[in-house]
Design a protein around this motif. Structure first.
Motif, PDB file in Angstrom:
ATOM      1  N   GLY A  62      53.456  40.645  42.070  1.00  0.00           N
ATOM      2  CA  GLY A  62      54.296  40.051  41.045  1.00  0.00           C
ATOM      3  C   GLY A  62      53.428  39.662  39.869  1.00  0.00           C
ATOM      4  O   GLY A  62      52.411  40.300  39.588  1.00  0.00           O
ATOM      5  N   ALA A  63      53.794  38.579  39.227  1.00  0.00           N
ATOM      6  CA  ALA A  63      53.082  38.112  38.038  1.00  0.00           C
ATOM      7  C   ALA A  63      51.798  37.378  38.415  1.00  0.00           C
ATOM      8  O   ALA A  63      51.690  36.774  39.481  1.00  0.00           O
ATOM      9  CB  ALA A  63      53.976  37.187  37.230  1.00  0.00           C
ATOM     10  N   THR A  64      50.839  37.448  37.508  1.00  0.00           N
ATOM     11  CA  THR A  64      49.608  36.671  37.613  1.00  0.00           C
ATOM     12  C   THR A  64      49.709  35.531  36.612  1.00  0.00           C
ATOM     13  O   THR A  64      50.083  35.740  35.457  1.00  0.00           O
ATOM     14  CB  THR A  64      48.375  37.540  37.292  1.00  0.00           C
ATOM     15  OG1 THR A  64      48.289  38.576  38.263  1.00  0.00           O
ATOM     16  CG2 THR A  64      47.092  36.714  37.313  1.00  0.00           C
ATOM     17  N   GLU A  65      49.386  34.333  37.068  1.00  0.00           N
ATOM     18  CA  GLU A  65      49.503  33.137  36.233  1.00  0.00           C
ATOM     19  C   GLU A  65      48.154  32.445  36.141  1.00  0.00           C
ATOM     20  O   GLU A  65      47.468  32.269  37.152  1.00  0.00           O
ATOM     21  CB  GLU A  65      50.536  32.200  36.864  1.00  0.00           C
ATOM     22  CG  GLU A  65      50.718  30.886  36.168  1.00  0.00           C
ATOM     23  CD  GLU A  65      51.681  29.958  36.907  1.00  0.00           C
ATOM     24  OE1 GLU A  65      51.871  28.840  36.421  1.00  0.00           O
ATOM     25  OE2 GLU A  65      52.226  30.333  37.951  1.00  0.00           O
ATOM     26  N   LEU A  66      47.768  32.053  34.932  1.00  0.00           N
ATOM     27  CA  LEU A  66      46.552  31.266  34.731  1.00  0.00           C
ATOM     28  C   LEU A  66      46.881  29.809  35.033  1.00  0.00           C
ATOM     29  O   LEU A  66      47.789  29.225  34.432  1.00  0.00           O
ATOM     30  CB  LEU A  66      46.053  31.395  33.292  1.00  0.00           C
ATOM     31  CG  LEU A  66      44.900  30.482  32.900  1.00  0.00           C
ATOM     32  CD1 LEU A  66      43.656  30.751  33.758  1.00  0.00           C
ATOM     33  CD2 LEU A  66      44.579  30.646  31.417  1.00  0.00           C
ATOM     34  N   VAL A  67      46.164  29.224  36.003  1.00  0.00           N
ATOM     35  CA  VAL A  67      46.346  27.818  36.366  1.00  0.00           C
ATOM     36  C   VAL A  67      44.972  27.151  36.225  1.00  0.00           C
ATOM     37  O   VAL A  67      44.165  27.134  37.153  1.00  0.00           O
ATOM     38  CB  VAL A  67      46.893  27.670  37.808  1.00  0.00           C
ATOM     39  CG1 VAL A  67      47.127  26.203  38.143  1.00  0.00           C
ATOM     40  CG2 VAL A  67      48.177  28.462  37.983  1.00  0.00           C
TER      41      VAL A  67
END
Length: 135
Positions: A62-67
């Motif tokens: 799915g999506a990659t998110e910067l945390v």
């Protein structure tokens, strides 16, 4: 590392060595109380016919998110989803939408750091599953 692969299908290689987390992954899996030791063993053991040092599954990402905030990475849901502590995981979190085992024994091959294109023999792909390198 995986943001360029958002919403794509990738192969999963299991290396020869176990990540040295001192059993923390098992502690994270136990936290919500819904998994028994038998469940955890089943979820952390390769199915019969597979071994380390092989591509064993196909993942639909799915999506990659910067945390960037470590406190947010340490949130129980993020740690459970990554099966890693917020301190141990990277700043980018990629959701795995679906995982499908290959047919045993998978595709034995040497490991590598990072991501690369591989050829997976058609004979081990489950019906209806394709990997971009095989197209």
């Amino acid at each position: 590392m995986l943001q360029q692969y958002d919403y794509q299908t990738v192969a999963l290689h299991v290396g020869q060595r176990t990540y040295p987390d001192g059993g923390m992954h098992q502690e994270i899996m136990r936290r919500e109380g819904d998994l028994t030791d038998v469940d955890i063993l089943r979820l952390t053991t390769l199915p019969p016919g597979f071994s380390r040092g092989a591509v064993v599954a196909v993942l639909e990402l799915g999506a990659t998110e910067l945390v960037e905030d470590e406190a947010e990475r340490c949130a129980p849901g993020n740690e459970r989803g990554a099966v890693a502590t917020g301190q141990a995981m990277g700043r980018y979190l990629t959701k795995v939408e679906k995982a499908t085992w290959l047919k045993a024994p998978g595709a034995p091959m040497r490991g590598w750091p990072g991501v690369r294109m591989v050829e997976v023999p058609e004979a081990v792909l489950p019906d209806g599953v394709a990997i971009p390198a095989n197209n």
